[in-house]
Design a protein around this motif. Structure first.
Motif, mmCIF file in Angstrom:
data_model
loop_
_atom_site.group_PDB
_atom_site.id
_atom_site.type_symbol
_atom_site.label_atom_id
_atom_site.label_comp_id
_atom_site.label_asym_id
_atom_site.label_seq_id
_atom_site.Cartn_x
_atom_site.Cartn_y
_atom_site.Cartn_z
ATOM 1 N N GLY A 72 -1.374 3.878 -10.231
ATOM 2 C CA GLY A 72 -0.611 4.879 -9.432
ATOM 3 C C GLY A 72 -1.131 5.478 -8.077
ATOM 4 O O GLY A 72 -0.617 5.301 -7.099
ATOM 5 N N PHE A 73 -2.353 5.704 -8.146
ATOM 6 C CA PHE A 73 -2.905 6.170 -6.873
ATOM 7 C C PHE A 73 -3.151 4.931 -5.919
ATOM 8 O O PHE A 73 -2.723 5.224 -4.782
ATOM 9 N N GLY A 74 -3.636 3.797 -6.285
ATOM 10 C CA GLY A 74 -3.701 2.544 -5.276
ATOM 11 C C GLY A 74 -2.374 2.371 -4.661
ATOM 12 O O GLY A 74 -2.349 2.022 -3.585
ATOM 13 N N THR A 75 -1.181 2.370 -5.601
ATOM 14 C CA THR A 75 -0.122 1.900 -4.957
ATOM 15 C C THR A 75 0.400 2.976 -3.633
ATOM 16 O O THR A 75 0.892 2.467 -2.797
ATOM 17 N N VAL A 76 0.190 4.110 -4.032
ATOM 18 C CA VAL A 76 0.718 5.183 -2.874
ATOM 19 C C VAL A 76 -0.231 4.795 -1.642
ATOM 20 O O VAL A 76 0.179 4.993 -0.702
ATOM 21 N N ALA A 77 -1.563 4.753 -2.120
ATOM 22 C CA ALA A 77 -2.582 4.891 -1.067
ATOM 23 C C ALA A 77 -2.105 3.388 -0.136
ATOM 24 O O ALA A 77 -2.512 3.473 1.107
ATOM 25 N N THR A 78 -1.897 2.330 -0.801
ATOM 26 C CA THR A 78 -1.515 1.342 -0.247
ATOM 27 C C THR A 78 -0.475 1.223 0.875
ATOM 28 O O THR A 78 -0.306 0.873 1.735
ATOM 29 N N LEU A 79 0.807 2.038 0.227
ATOM 30 C CA LEU A 79 1.928 2.198 0.831
ATOM 31 C C LEU A 79 1.576 3.027 2.227
ATOM 32 O O LEU A 79 2.180 2.618 3.234
ATOM 33 N N LEU A 80 0.952 4.047 2.113
ATOM 34 C CA LEU A 80 0.439 4.769 3.192
ATOM 35 C C LEU A 80 -0.312 3.935 4.341
ATOM 36 O O LEU A 80 0.140 4.157 5.680
ATOM 37 N N GLU A 81 -1.287 3.139 3.914
ATOM 38 C CA GLU A 81 -2.160 2.529 5.090
ATOM 39 C C GLU A 81 -1.256 1.307 5.394
ATOM 40 O O GLU A 81 -1.645 0.655 6.406
ATOM 41 N N MET A 82 -0.117 1.101 4.822
ATOM 42 C CA MET A 82 0.577 0.113 5.663
ATOM 43 C C MET A 82 1.284 0.502 6.970
ATOM 44 O O MET A 82 1.903 -0.522 7.554
ATOM 45 N N VAL A 83 1.312 1.534 7.157
ATOM 46 C CA VAL A 83 2.077 2.107 8.346
ATOM 47 C C VAL A 83 1.223 1.857 9.443
ATOM 48 O O VAL A 83 0.192 2.321 9.669
ATOM 49 N N PRO A 84 1.912 1.257 10.322
ATOM 50 C CA PRO A 84 1.011 0.718 11.498
ATOM 51 C C PRO A 84 0.774 1.788 12.458
ATOM 52 O O PRO A 84 1.307 2.979 12.435
ATOM 53 N N VAL A 85 -0.641 1.559 13.113
ATOM 54 C CA VAL A 85 -1.555 2.693 13.927
ATOM 55 C C VAL A 85 -1.727 3.966 13.058
ATOM 56 O O VAL A 85 -3.129 4.224 13.058
ATOM 57 N N ALA A 86 -1.010 4.565 12.254
ATOM 58 C CA ALA A 86 -1.318 5.822 11.454
ATOM 59 C C ALA A 86 -2.142 5.227 10.496
ATOM 60 O O ALA A 86 -2.684 6.197 9.702
ATOM 61 N N SER A 87 -2.445 3.870 9.982
ATOM 62 C CA SER A 87 -3.123 3.522 8.951
ATOM 63 C C SER A 87 -4.679 4.264 8.829
ATOM 64 O O SER A 87 -5.032 4.350 7.727
#
Length: 286
Positions: free
Chosen positions: A229-244
């Motif tokens: 659960g943590f890893g999925t949300v964290a991965t989704l956030l870090e997929m945002v270009p530049v803001a990763s």
């Protein structure tokens, strides 16, 4: 014979679906998916935690630029040719987003292994100090008196964050074609990446606790749903270009907040209800 194979295949798929449903159910009950979000708010309201990030902005931008240019030059047209069959006229836009996400993933994997490692370590330890976990942090580095939580961090005695591994990059591109399947494929890709990411969320915490690899694996295995659960949300956030890069740091803060809550409660996560974790997460903002 063919009917038997089809029947067995159906059973395998059914069993796998049941496992994924159970994993998703555990993730939802744990409330762990909230910690990456709480990490954002905690980071934004504690300026002293900005220092490690600020020191890496310029070199990170340089790395990002050196990756994104070649990625568009070499991969945009080949992927566009494939995406046209999936998304039609929208392929021009969706392929741009795909290349941006691919670039962000490559930069994230490389930067965490080299450029950002020490800064992320300081961010995790600094957050633990801010949550009154000085005794735990002192097991892995020198802790000074006076100053803010970052200024109190002395020489690191141990550095647990994983170095760059080609396998991570290979694994990313192996599962990347799932994104060509509308909606379902992207969800599966994110979920698979989240499971892998969850395994390393608390590497620093486990090291500070002095846990062996066997004990760490046993703990993560018992709480696979929570870490997924943590890893999925964290991965989704870090997929945002530049803001990763920003989310790499806020996710680290979130992981530290979670570790501090586990340490403070001194209890098994399986015995912790989602409402209790939500209350703990709200307190993390204080």
């Amino acid at each position: 014979m063919s009917n038997r194979i089809v029947h067995q295949a159906h059973e395998v798929v059914h069993e796998d679906l049941d496992k994924y449903k159970a994993l998703l159910n555990d993730a939802a009950k744990s409330g762990s998916y909230m910690y990456p979000i709480k990490g954002i708010f905690y980071f934004l309201t504690h300026r002293e935690l900005w220092k490690p990030l600020a020191s890496k902005i310029v070199p990170y931008v340089g790395l990002y630029g050196s990756v994104i240019g070649p990625m568009f030059f070499f991969t945009y047209l080949p992927q566009l040719a494939i995406m046209v069959f999936v998304n039609g006229p929208l392929a021009v836009l969706t392929t741009v987003l795909l290349v941006l996400n691919e670039s962000a993933a490559i930069v994230s994997i490389i930067s965490k292994g080299f450029l950002l490692q020490d800064a992320l370590l300081d961010t995790f330890d600094g957050t633990m100090l801010a949550k009154n976990q000085t005794q735990i942090v002192a097991k892995g580095r020198e802790v000074k008196s006076g100053g803010d939580v970052i200024q109190r961090l002395g020489k690191a005695l141990k550095s647990p964050f994983r170095r760059f591994s080609p396998k991570e990059l290979i694994r990313y591109f192996v599962y990347l074609p799932l994104n060509f399947i509308p909606v379902v494929g992207t969800v599966l890709f994110l979920f698979i990446r989240g499971r892998a990411r969850g395994d390393s969320v608390h590497d620093r915490y486990f090291q500070l606790k002095g846990w062996s690899e066997a004990k760490k694996s046993d703990w993560v295995g018992k709480h696979k749903g929570a870490y997924t659960g943590f890893g999925t949300v964290a991965t989704l956030l870090e997929m945002v270009p530049v803001a990763s890069i920003l989310f790499s740091f806020t996710n680290t803060v979130g992981a530290a907040l979670w570790a501090a809550d586990i340490e403070a409660k001194d209890t098994e996560m399986t015995k912790t209800t989602a409402p209790e974790l939500r209350d703990a997460a709200r307190k993390a903002e204080e």
